[in-house]
Design a protein around this motif. Structure first.
Motif, short mmCIF file in Angstrom:
data_model
loop_
_atom_site.label_atom_id
_atom_site.label_comp_id
_atom_site.label_asym_id
_atom_site.label_seq_id
_atom_site.Cartn_x
_atom_site.Cartn_y
_atom_site.Cartn_z
N ASP A 4 2.74 -5.30 2.59
CA ASP A 4 1.69 -6.00 3.16
C ASP A 4 2.15 -6.49 4.57
N SER A 25 0.84 -1.12 0.01
CA SER A 25 0.07 0.13 -0.04
C SER A 25 0.95 1.27 -0.07
N LEU A 42 -6.08 -8.65 5.48
CA LEU A 42 -4.89 -9.12 6.22
C LEU A 42 -5.36 -9.74 7.50
N LYS A 64 -9.33 -4.41 2.69
CA LYS A 64 -8.03 -4.77 2.65
C LYS A 64 -7.54 -5.31 4.06
#
Length: 309
Positions: free
Chosen positions: A62, A52, A105, A101
């Protein structure tokens, strides 16, 4: 169509075969001349990039975001679900990230709200203040992320440093970094320092990254008799020596190169670690490299000291 083709290929008259299978001759020859296009295989959307951006356009992998999430739920943010954790990431780390997202995660880490109530097999031991008087008493481990421009992906460097002599005892460089790699790193470091034959083992200090809370890492620490302690959330100063090494690595190596491939990154980083261990002067080691300091200390030519952590 396929049945008709098979019998016509064997020499039977096309008109008779088509009449038997019930296919109009005009239709048959049109389809032979204009076969239907194959539908494109559905691939489930675009590829997950694996990183990101921050508000100032910096890339964040990530894996780093996962580490931040674990830090958050280890602290007072433990009461939040993924939506509020998204807000924490946006506010504290200036991440441009959405709740979808963060949900993904969190699911990969198995830390969505219901799962957090599961009893941990290995309760966390908080890092305590220590006075280090020799090598092999306290080792610190952490993960550094590097970006490969030519392949648009991250690579991972996990290093283990001796707090006393500042030697990078061993390291892992790879396109993935998991608990099994951390376990292998401990095994190799103990072998390199010839500590399997003795009765004492170093204390291993880490942050709360996913590699270090894994069962495989905790199990290997128990198997080899090494005490594993984790620093409290948001206290990187408790892991200052490995953090300092990674800052030096960023300044002197990673920021100076634009890696075109993983092989390129592996070679350059490995060469830098060799330079760091064998030739780079350290002000805290009488302006000696870690290897020189170890040799000079063993010969009695420099005075021992105490490191407070």
């Amino acid at each position: 169509m396929e049945i008709a083709d098979k019998w016509i290929a064997r020499g039977y008259p096309a008109a008779i075969v088509l009449r038997i299978v019930g296919v109009n001759e005009a239709t048959y020859y049109y389809r032979k001349k204009n076969p239907p296009k194959k539908q494109r295989e559905y691939r489930g959307g675009r590829k997950i990039p694996g990183y990101s951006f921050t508000l100032n356009s910096q890339l964040v992998s990530d894996e780093q975001i996962k580490e931040w999430l674990l830090e958050l739920i280890a602290g007072e943010e433990n009461i939040y679900g993924y939506r509020k954790l998204t807000r924490c990431l946006q506010r504290q780390y200036k991440l441009v990230i959405n709740k979808k997202k963060v949900y993904r995660l969190c699911k990969e880490l198995d830390i969505l709200e219901p799962q957090r109530r599961v009893h941990l097999k290995h309760p966390r031991k908080i890092a305590i203040n220590r006075e280090i008087t020799s090598s092999n008493q306290l080792w610190e481990i952490d993960v550094k992320y590097g970006y490969i421009v030519g392949e648009d992906r991250f690579f991972y460097l996990m290093s283990i440093i001796d707090v006393y002599d500042r030697m990078i005892i061993d390291y892992h460089i790879g396109l993935s970094c998991e608990g099994k790699h951390a376990a292998q790193l401990i095994q190799r470091a103990l072998w390199k320092r010839q500590l399997f034959s003795g009765t004492t083992r170093p204390t291993i200090r880490t942050d709360n990254g996913p590699q270090f809370i894994s069962h495989i890492f905790e199990n290997i620490c128990l198997e080899y008799g090494t005490e594993h302690e984790r620093i409290p959330p948001k206290t990187p100063n408790k892991n200052a020596h490995i953090e300092s090494f990674h800052a030096i690595l960023e300044r002197d190596c990673l920021s100076r190169y634009e890696f075109t491939s993983y092989q390129d990154a592996y070679r350059i980083v490995s060469e830098y670690i060799q330079f760091y261990n064998q030739r780079r002067m350290h002000g805290s080691l009488y302006d000696l490299s870690p290897l020189e300091f170890i040799n000079e200390l063993a010969a009695g030519r420099v005075k021992p000291f105490i490191v407070k952590v």
